[in-house]
Design an enzyme around this catalytic site. Structure first.
Site, PDB file in Angstrom:
ATOM      1  NE  ARG A   1      12.461  -1.661   1.752  1.00  0.00           N
ATOM      2  CZ  ARG A   1      13.058  -0.481   1.657  1.00  0.00           C
ATOM      3  NH1 ARG A   1      13.196   0.290   2.710  1.00  0.00           N
ATOM      4  NH2 ARG A   1      13.511  -0.071   0.497  1.00  0.00           N
TER       5      ARG A   1
ATOM      6  CG  HIS B   1       8.130   4.636  -3.723  1.00  0.00           C
ATOM      7  ND1 HIS B   1       8.066   3.777  -4.779  1.00  0.00           N
ATOM      8  CD2 HIS B   1       8.271   3.861  -2.620  1.00  0.00           C
ATOM      9  CE1 HIS B   1       8.185   2.524  -4.345  1.00  0.00           C
ATOM     10  NE2 HIS B   1       8.301   2.551  -3.040  1.00  0.00           N
TER      11      HIS B   1
ATOM     12  CB  CYS C   1      -0.930  -0.001   1.209  1.00  0.00           C
ATOM     13  SG  CYS C   1      -0.061   0.253   2.775  1.00  0.00           S
TER      14      CYS C   1
ATOM     15  CB  ALA D   1       3.846  -0.370   2.497  1.00  0.00           C
TER      16      ALA D   1
HETATM   17 FE1  CFM Z   1      13.268   0.389  -5.271  1.00  0.00          FE
HETATM   18 FE2  CFM Z   1      12.693  -1.952  -5.599  1.00  0.00          FE
HETATM   19 FE3  CFM Z   1      11.285  -0.363  -3.968  1.00  0.00          FE
HETATM   20 FE4  CFM Z   1      13.794  -1.117  -3.334  1.00  0.00          FE
HETATM   21 FE5  CFM Z   1      12.725  -3.135  -1.840  1.00  0.00          FE
HETATM   22 FE6  CFM Z   1      11.639  -3.878  -4.140  1.00  0.00          FE
HETATM   23 FE7  CFM Z   1      10.218  -2.385  -2.490  1.00  0.00          FE
HETATM   24 MO1  CFM Z   1      10.727  -4.871  -1.888  1.00  0.00          MO
HETATM   25  S1  CFM Z   1      14.653  -1.315  -5.257  1.00  0.00           S
HETATM   26  S2  CFM Z   1      12.809   0.766  -3.183  1.00  0.00           S
HETATM   27  S3  CFM Z   1      14.617  -2.062  -1.557  1.00  0.00           S
HETATM   28  S4  CFM Z   1      11.409  -0.372  -6.081  1.00  0.00           S
HETATM   29  S5  CFM Z   1      12.831  -5.004  -2.796  1.00  0.00           S
HETATM   30  S6  CFM Z   1      12.304  -3.930  -6.260  1.00  0.00           S
HETATM   31  S7  CFM Z   1       9.572  -3.992  -3.671  1.00  0.00           S
HETATM   32  S8  CFM Z   1      10.993  -2.957  -0.606  1.00  0.00           S
HETATM   33  S9  CFM Z   1       9.391  -0.419  -2.812  1.00  0.00           S
END
Ligand code: CFM
Length: 539
Positions: A92, A191, A58, A61
């Site tokens: 994480r 993000h 989500c 997260a």
């Molecule tokens: Fe970038 Fe990723 Fe992500 Fe990531 Fe991650 Fe991820 Fe994630 Mo899991 S590199 S930041 S450290 S998009 S592995 S492939 S899904 S936590 S949001």
């Protein structure tokens, strides 16, 4: 007339109701590179279809867990029911290393307002203020971040007003995030929200001057399994000053000071490209795309930094570091490659990793059968060149786009237009660019966005890959199908996998996983149990 879907796409979608199948077909593509570098268009960053079991997370997260969480001395408070805080607590594997024992590290704590029915009915702002006060009394942090969960948006608590009031009252930096879980179609929205808030509330607040000649930030590296430590060490050995990382092994002060660098390196494009772009507009700092996953990619990324700064001494040091590392790489790779060559892999991870880890498999001589992102956008698949053609839908409009102007005092172009043009002419450098995953995949390889659990199982049945990389949600279903599964989110219990040291770890790990004999020595209980039990199981 519409083209006929390739047979594998039909196979993967034929059990769905017609409408769902049609829409899934737009998210499943067989790669085909054109001479101009373009690839087929894929639908991405759209809502998961009802009935599809997605692997996505989500918005909360993405904001709290991914971008802000790894920073060790920003105290995070989850405003919401206790479950949201609890389930995002240390899940994480982002590691951190305070310079000394007296330095703060709040990562191990889980702070939440634990909203109750009463707060949902009468509002939770009072409780939130109290929580911030209490947190301050206990921890005296430099900064407090408040994260909104779904009910906060539904009842209309104003976390930003609370943050302003508490900033005033406590005299520290307090800022809020409207990152309710439902705010976007996935964690990707979180993000963006986190990037915006860092930009508005943190970046540029600290004016510490660094005398070093080559100053960079590393954006989008979260130090999962210690990856960030390996990269920090490489930078140090090359004589590059890494001022801030967003946000693995980071602290508040370094982020506040990050606007003083001369180059931003973007590792995970998906989660942090917004900060890179905004910092260039406001402060004049260019960015390049890097990838420190894979030995070849690491060397390439280091050389890109050398090319950007254009300094002989730096280039020589970079070459020296590469030369020091390569013999061990060659030895480990040759050994693992002799066992792994020709084997096949599938990779389904959130954003960047489904692309980045392909490099490591290719170094082992392995073939990629299929790859995909849970929440990547079209630019992560096809490259930033498609950005102008991406339609902004209602869900994306939900996320604030900041208008950024050059800072009247601190805007300082790090390179002249002419120099930048020259650098941009080298497509390999990826100056302000990301070429995306599909242009680097072979023709005929499958690309699937937001893969469902059913499709995962069907892929395994159809292709029988030698290894399937995914996350914890998929891992055991895959292993029960007899295929080894490497978690590329948490790395299982392993890592680091970044840089040269990480590449060696990965070669050995994959070699081991592909050739493990343990399961062939075991038999399931019903295979060796007494006949009565066998009969009972058969019933
Ligand atoms: Fe970038 Fe990723 Fe992500 Fe990531 Fe991650 Fe991820 Fe994630 Mo899991 S590199 S930041 S450290 S998009 S592995 S492939 S899904 S936590 S949001």
């Amino acid at each position: 007339m519409k083209n006929q879907a390739p047979p594998i796409v039909t196979e993967l979608t034929k059990v769905y109701p017609k409408k769902v199948a049609q829409r899934r077909t737009e998210q499943i593509v067989v790669n085909q590179r054109q001479t101009d570098g373009s690839t087929p268009a894929i639908k991405a960053n759209v809502r998961t279809l009802p009935g599809i079991i997605t692997q996505r997370g989500c918005t909360y997260a993405g904001c709290k867990g991914v971008v802000i969480g790894p920073s060790r001395d920003i105290l995070s408070i989850t405003h919401g029911p206790v479950g949201c805080g609890f389930y995002s607590w240390l899940t994480r594997r982002n590691q951190t290393r305070p310079p000394t024992l007296v330095h703060e590290n709040f990562i191990t704590y889980c702070l939440t307002t634990d909203m109750q029915e009463e707060n949902i009915v009468f509002g939770g702002e009072k409780k939130l203020k109290q929580a911030v006060r209490e947190a301050y009394t206990h921890f005296k942090p430099k900064a407090i971040a408040i994260f909104s969960t779904c009910p906060v948006g539904l009842i209309g608590d104003d976390v930003h007003a609370v943050a302003r009031a508490m900033k005033e009252e406590l005299g520290i930096n307090v800022f809020g995030f409207s990152c309710e879980g439902y705010r976007g179609v996935s964690q990707s929205a979180g993000h963006h929200i986190a990037n915006n808030a860092l930009f508005k509330n943190v970046i540029g607040l600290d004016e510490t001057v660094h005398e070093e000649k080559f100053k960079i930030n590393l954006l989008g590296e979260y130090n999962i399994g210690g990856d960030g430590f390996v990269i920090e060490d490489l930078m140090r050995r090359c004589g590059i000053k890494q001022v801030a990382t967003f946000s693995g092994n980071s602290d508040y002060k370094s982020m506040a000071n990050s606007h003083v660098v001369d180059l931003n390196l973007v590792m995970c494009h998906r989660s942090i490209n917004y900060v890179a772009e905004m910092m260039e507009k406001k402060f004049g700092i260019p960015w390049i795309k890097v990838n420190f996953i894979g030995a070849e990619a690491t060397s390439k990324s280091l050389r890109k930094i050398g090319e950007y700064f254009g300094d002989e001494g730096l280039t020589a040091r970079i070459e020296q570091v590469i030369a020091e590392e390569m013999p061990a790489i060659e030895a480990a790779r040759t050994e693992a490659r002799s066992h792994c060559e020709g084997k096949t892999a599938m990779l389904f991870v959130g954003g960047s990793r489904a692309h980045h880890y392909q490099v490591l498999f290719k170094e082992l001589g392995m073939r990629i059968l299929a790859a995909g992102y849970e929440f990547g956008h079209r630019d992560d698949y096809e490259g930033r060149k498609v950005l102008p053609t991406i339609k902004v839908d209602a869900d994306s409009k939900n996320i604030e786009e900041l208008t950024v102007e050059p800072d009247p005092i601190r805007y300082r172009p790090r390179k002249s237009e002419e120099e930048l043009e020259k650098l941009a002419a080298d497509a390999e450098l990826e100056l302000r660019d990301y070429i995306g995953m599909m242009p680097e995949m072979n023709d005929g390889e499958l690309v699937i966005d937001d893969i469902s659990e059913y499709e995962t199982e069907k892929l395994i049945e159809t292709y029988k890959p030698d290894i399937f990389c995914a996350g914890i949600k998929e891992k055991f279903a895959i292993q029960k199908a007899g295929v080894p599964s490497k978690q590329l989110h948490s790395y299982d219990y392993g890592g680091p996998y970044a840089g040269y040291e990480g590449a060696i770890n990965f070669y050995r790990e994959i070699d081991r996983m592909l050739h493990i004999k343990a399961y062939s020595y075991l038999s399931a209980p019903w295979q060796s149990s007494p006949p009565e039990l066998k009969a009972a199981v058969a019933d």
